[in-house]
Design a protein around this motif. Structure first.
Motif, mmCIF file in Angstrom:
data_model
loop_
_atom_site.group_PDB
_atom_site.id
_atom_site.type_symbol
_atom_site.label_atom_id
_atom_site.label_comp_id
_atom_site.label_asym_id
_atom_site.label_seq_id
_atom_site.Cartn_x
_atom_site.Cartn_y
_atom_site.Cartn_z
ATOM 1 N N GLN A 130 23.336 23.128 -12.390
ATOM 2 C CA GLN A 130 23.807 21.808 -12.007
ATOM 3 C C GLN A 130 25.148 21.928 -11.314
ATOM 4 O OE1 GLN A 130 23.824 19.828 -15.865
ATOM 5 N NE2 GLN A 130 26.064 19.875 -15.888
ATOM 6 N N GLU A 141 28.112 17.164 -0.893
ATOM 7 C CA GLU A 141 26.790 16.580 -1.102
ATOM 8 C C GLU A 141 25.769 17.199 -0.146
ATOM 9 O OE1 GLU A 141 27.475 12.378 -0.693
ATOM 10 O OE2 GLU A 141 28.165 12.193 -2.763
ATOM 11 N N ALA A 144 24.903 20.620 -1.509
ATOM 12 C CA ALA A 144 24.019 20.482 -2.676
ATOM 13 C C ALA A 144 22.586 20.189 -2.238
ATOM 14 C CB ALA A 144 24.539 19.371 -3.595
ATOM 15 N N ARG A 151 19.990 14.754 -6.848
ATOM 16 C CA ARG A 151 20.843 13.854 -7.624
ATOM 17 C C ARG A 151 20.139 13.403 -8.894
ATOM 18 N NH1 ARG A 151 24.915 10.201 -4.148
ATOM 19 N NH2 ARG A 151 24.420 11.443 -2.341
ATOM 20 N N GLN A 167 28.955 12.444 -9.336
ATOM 21 C CA GLN A 167 27.520 12.550 -9.110
ATOM 22 C C GLN A 167 27.036 13.856 -9.730
ATOM 23 O OE1 GLN A 167 25.395 10.363 -7.605
ATOM 24 N NE2 GLN A 167 27.135 8.982 -7.496
ATOM 25 N N TRP A 169 24.126 16.675 -9.877
ATOM 26 C CA TRP A 169 23.056 17.274 -9.091
ATOM 27 C C TRP A 169 22.412 18.380 -9.912
ATOM 28 C CZ3 TRP A 169 22.354 15.922 -3.794
ATOM 29 C CH2 TRP A 169 23.329 15.084 -3.263
#
Length: 183
Positions: A130, A141, A144, A151, A167, A169
């Motif tokens: 994660q 982002e 990721a 997400r 956030q 992920w």
């Protein structure tokens, strides 16, 4: 299940190398502390001295087995940043990364995170990784998402002394295997 992270040999993909940290990493941390984008989105404080950075890196020796820190190196700018895996307070393995300005926007972050994720799944036998991003950190982002993280909601974490909503992920081994098989 107990998780322990072993130190990898250097990881390379032809463009990016992830190398174990060495005594010169303190200078990299100082450079990062003077990069407004790194200090904005990470736990690295602003304007560290070489002595301060040396104290930070000296503390890392106590986290053997629960973290892996690697320097991100490119042919033009070595070292260019760091990628880290660590076991967080919930016992999950988390990925973190940052790059100095000269290495950003060229796919270096994506390549570095992909390398460390592949290593974590194949060598460490992990099934799940994660990472977290602060709201508005579009570059992280993108990294990721490009590395097959999805997400999964939000978490609250301490960031430089303040509780912040991040956030969350997640990337699973089976997703990584399907992607490598072209399915």
């Amino acid at each position: 299940m107990t998780i322990a992270l072993a130190s990898p040999s250097p990881l390379r993909d032809g463009e990016v190398a992830l190398l174990p940290i060495d005594p010169g990493v303190a200078a990299l941390i100082v450079a990062a502390s003077h990069d407004p984008e790194v200090t904005r989105w990470t736990q690295i404080p602003e304007h560290l001295s070489l002595v301060d950075a040396g104290m930070v890196t000296a503390g890392w020796a106590m986290s053997r087995g629960s973290s892996v820190r690697l320097q991100v190196c490119t042919p033009e700018h070595a070292p260019a940043g760091m990628v880290t895996l660590w076991i967080n307070a919930e016992g999950e393995v988390e990925v973190g990364y940052w790059l100095l300005e000269a290495a950003r926007g060229r796919g270096v972050g994506r390549r570095a995170v992909a390398l460390v994720c592949e290593w974590a799944f194949e060598v460490c036998g992990l099934d799940r990784l994660q990472l977290t991003t602060l709201p508005g950190n579009v570059a992280s982002e993108r990294v990721a998402a490009a590395c097959a993280f999805v997400r999964q909601g939000t978490v609250i974490r301490d960031i430089k002394g303040s509780a912040r909503t991040l956030q969350l992920w997640v990337r699973r081994r089976d997703v990584a295997q399907r992607a490598s098989m072209g399915t």
